[in-house]
Design a protein around this motif. Structure first.
Motif, PDB file in Angstrom:
ATOM      1  N   ALA A  12       0.497   0.162  -0.898  1.00 24.27           N
ATOM      2  CA  ALA A  12       1.656   0.994  -0.588  1.00 24.27           C
ATOM      3  C   ALA A  12       2.877   0.159  -0.956  1.00 24.27           C
ATOM      4  O   ALA A  12       3.119  -0.888  -0.351  1.00 24.27           O
ATOM      5  CB  ALA A  12       1.687   1.371   0.888  1.00 24.27           C
TER       6      ALA A  12
ATOM      7  N   MET B 128       6.850  -0.395  -1.097  1.00 22.77           N
ATOM      8  CA  MET B 128       7.958   0.078  -0.271  1.00 22.77           C
ATOM      9  C   MET B 128       9.298  -0.425  -0.788  1.00 22.77           C
ATOM     10  O   MET B 128       9.406  -1.538  -1.299  1.00 22.77           O
ATOM     11  CB  MET B 128       7.770  -0.371   1.182  1.00 22.77           C
ATOM     12  CG  MET B 128       6.504   0.146   1.837  1.00 22.77           C
ATOM     13  SD  MET B 128       6.393  -0.298   3.582  1.00 22.77           S
ATOM     14  CE  MET B 128       7.713   0.716   4.266  1.00 22.77           C
TER      15      MET B 128
ATOM     16  N   ILE C 195       7.936   4.317   1.594  1.00 26.53           N
ATOM     17  CA  ILE C 195       6.852   4.163   0.626  1.00 26.53           C
ATOM     18  C   ILE C 195       7.227   4.921  -0.644  1.00 26.53           C
ATOM     19  O   ILE C 195       7.500   6.119  -0.605  1.00 26.53           O
ATOM     20  CB  ILE C 195       5.521   4.692   1.191  1.00 26.53           C
ATOM     21  CG1 ILE C 195       5.066   3.815   2.374  1.00 26.53           C
ATOM     22  CG2 ILE C 195       4.442   4.710   0.105  1.00 26.53           C
ATOM     23  CD1 ILE C 195       3.807   4.309   3.057  1.00 26.53           C
TER      24      ILE C 195
END
Length: 210
Positions: free
Chosen positions: A103, A105, A110
């Motif tokens: 993920a 970010m 995200i």
């Protein structure tokens, strides 16, 4: 103890942690005298004494040398293979590629989610050129507005150039740098890294905000 490890299992778990972290010969050492990499191993060992099914590691390799980083990731893989789910936060994009699922970010949100190869596949529409020149800052100025170049980002001691078609833009790059009297040490087509993906996604997000 604090994690309610049964008395009959405590010695077994302590020995497991010492063996897992390679600390058998340092079992009598004070934590204060351990090097950074060994302290990280010890911290990981303490975190798994009670055999948690899920483990959160916040930048576990920050401040340790490259060899210790690789060794630490071997421990993380061992835990994953043993059935533990491990969440790792890191600013090292090369480390992020070790994960099964990522993920990415930016600004607390995200911006991409998936396995590393799938995220890199998003860059297949572009070519990535690695440029090492006599002056990186002047090179960035020279490449501003060159047709066919989508983005230029600092990467280590050089630049990564994101282009729609490497073959069609190479001559333009050489000409633009020549006009600024910038020497080219290396200009080559490379495979995109996770850092290239991350930088590209951030640039797209920033442009959408503007």
């Amino acid at each position: 103890g604090i994690y309610r490890v049964p008395l009959e299992k405590r010695r077994e778990r302590k020995e497991f942690v010492l063996n897992m972290a390679g600390l058998e010969k340092r079992r009598d050492s004070m934590t204060a005298v351990l090097a950074g990499g060994w302290k990280q191993r010890l911290a990981l060992g303490c975190a798994i004494l009670h055999e948690p099914p899920v483990l959160f590691l916040d930048e576990p390799t920050s401040g340790v040398d490259p060899i210790a980083r690789r060794s630490f990731w071997s421990l993380i893989y061992d835990l994953s293979s043993a059935g533990h789910t491990v969440f790792v936060s890191t600013h090292y994009m090369d480390e992020a590629e070790y994960c099964h699922r990522l993920a990415l970010m930016n600004r607390g949100r995200i911006i991409a989610l998936g396995i590393p190869d799938d995220l890199k596949e998003q860059m297949r529409a572009y070519s990535i050129l690695n440029l090492e020149s006599s002056d990186s800052l002047e090179s960035m100025r020279a490449l501003e507005g060159v047709a066919g170049i989508a983005d230029v980002a600092v990467f280590g001691a050089g630049l990564h150039i994101k282009a729609r078609n490497a073959d069609s833009v190479l001559a333009e790059i050489r000409a633009a740098l020549s006009r600024r009297q910038v020497g080219i040490r290396r200009l080559e087509l490379i495979s995109p890294s996770m850092e290239d993906v991350f930088v590209s996604l951030i640039e797209e997000q920033e442009r959408s905000i503007q």
